[in-house]
Scaffold this motif. Structure first.
Motif, PDB file in Angstrom:
ATOM      1  N   LEU A  24       0.836  -1.206   0.000  1.00  0.00           N
ATOM      2  CA  LEU A  24       0.000   0.000   0.000  1.00  0.00           C
ATOM      3  C   LEU A  24       0.870   1.255   0.000  1.00  0.00           C
ATOM      4  N   ARG A  25       1.941   1.243   0.807  1.00  0.00           N
ATOM      5  CA  ARG A  25       2.850   2.387   0.881  1.00  0.00           C
ATOM      6  C   ARG A  25       3.484   2.667  -0.486  1.00  0.00           C
ATOM      7  N   LYS A  26       3.756   1.605  -1.248  1.00  0.00           N
ATOM      8  CA  LYS A  26       4.352   1.746  -2.578  1.00  0.00           C
ATOM      9  C   LYS A  26       3.298   1.942  -3.666  1.00  0.00           C
ATOM     10  N   LYS A  27       2.029   2.035  -3.238  1.00  0.00           N
ATOM     11  CA  LYS A  27       0.895   2.213  -4.144  1.00  0.00           C
ATOM     12  C   LYS A  27       0.805   1.069  -5.164  1.00  0.00           C
ATOM     13  N   LEU A  28       0.971  -0.150  -4.663  1.00  0.00           N
ATOM     14  CA  LEU A  28       0.872  -1.357  -5.481  1.00  0.00           C
ATOM     15  C   LEU A  28      -0.330  -2.175  -5.039  1.00  0.00           C
ATOM     16  N   GLU A  29      -0.784  -3.037  -5.920  1.00  0.00           N
ATOM     17  CA  GLU A  29      -1.904  -3.928  -5.585  1.00  0.00           C
ATOM     18  C   GLU A  29      -1.497  -4.834  -4.431  1.00  0.00           C
ATOM     19  N   PRO A  30      -2.322  -4.944  -3.409  1.00  0.00           N
ATOM     20  CA  PRO A  30      -1.964  -5.793  -2.259  1.00  0.00           C
ATOM     21  C   PRO A  30      -2.343  -7.255  -2.495  1.00  0.00           C
ATOM     22  N   ASP A  31      -1.587  -7.915  -3.392  1.00  0.00           N
ATOM     23  CA  ASP A  31      -1.827  -9.339  -3.631  1.00  0.00           C
ATOM     24  C   ASP A  31      -0.483 -10.075  -3.708  1.00  0.00           C
ATOM     25  N   PHE A  32      -0.564 -11.396  -3.641  1.00  0.00           N
ATOM     26  CA  PHE A  32       0.635 -12.236  -3.568  1.00  0.00           C
ATOM     27  C   PHE A  32       1.538 -12.066  -4.783  1.00  0.00           C
TER      28      PHE A  32
END
Length: 156
Positions: free
Chosen positions: A27-35
């Motif tokens: 989230l901090r890197k503004k990425l999708e929170p998935d595996f």
């Protein structure tokens, strides 16, 4: 260690980043929170910390790691952080996964643990940050003094 007749590695620890920590970092890197996103973008999902008594021994350990045929060095950073790909053996076959290897002296490790406990992931405070930086510099000076003392003792 046998050549020096003393321990060159004081401690080795490892960890797998927690799901909560992975989620927060994504989230901090503004990425999708998935595996899949985590596996593709985060290089510190697996971590190993090697603590050596003296700074010069850290560089010796790095040189030995470079000689390992089963390790592919991806990047070497200053601050002695070292993400690598190492084989992780499963029941079926070896697989290569990125692993962050941190090499520290005892003094660096002491400071890092204190910094993490006191400050890391908390709201920024310039006064506390400045004080921690001052202590880090003191610990770095102590590392240098201890190395000089060790060299003096070895000459006796």
């Amino acid at each position: 260690s046998r050549q020096k007749n003393r321990s060159v590695i004081s401690q080795i620890t490892s960890r797998i980043k927690s799901a909560e920590s992975i989620y927060t970092k994504l989230l901090r890197k503004k990425l999708e929170p998935d595996f899949d996103t985590a596996k593709k973008n985060l290089k510190d999902l697996i971590g190993i910390r090697v603590v050596c008594p003296f700074e010069d021994e850290i560089y010796e350990v790095v040189e030995l790691l470079k000689l390992q045929k089963d390790i592919e060095i991806l990047k070497i950073k200053d601050y002695i952080k070292d993400p690598k790909k190492v084989p992780i053996y499963s029941a079926d076959e070896p697989q290569k996964e990125p692993v962050e290897i941190q090499l520290r002296t005892l003094a660096m490790d002491y400071w890092s643990v204190l910094e993490y406990q006191l400050y890391y992931k908390k709201s920024e405070n310039e006064e506390v940050a400045a004080e921690l930086k001052e202590y880090a510099e003191e610990i770095a000076r102590l590392d240098g003094k201890m190395l000089k003392l060790r060299n003096k003792i070895e000459k006796i």
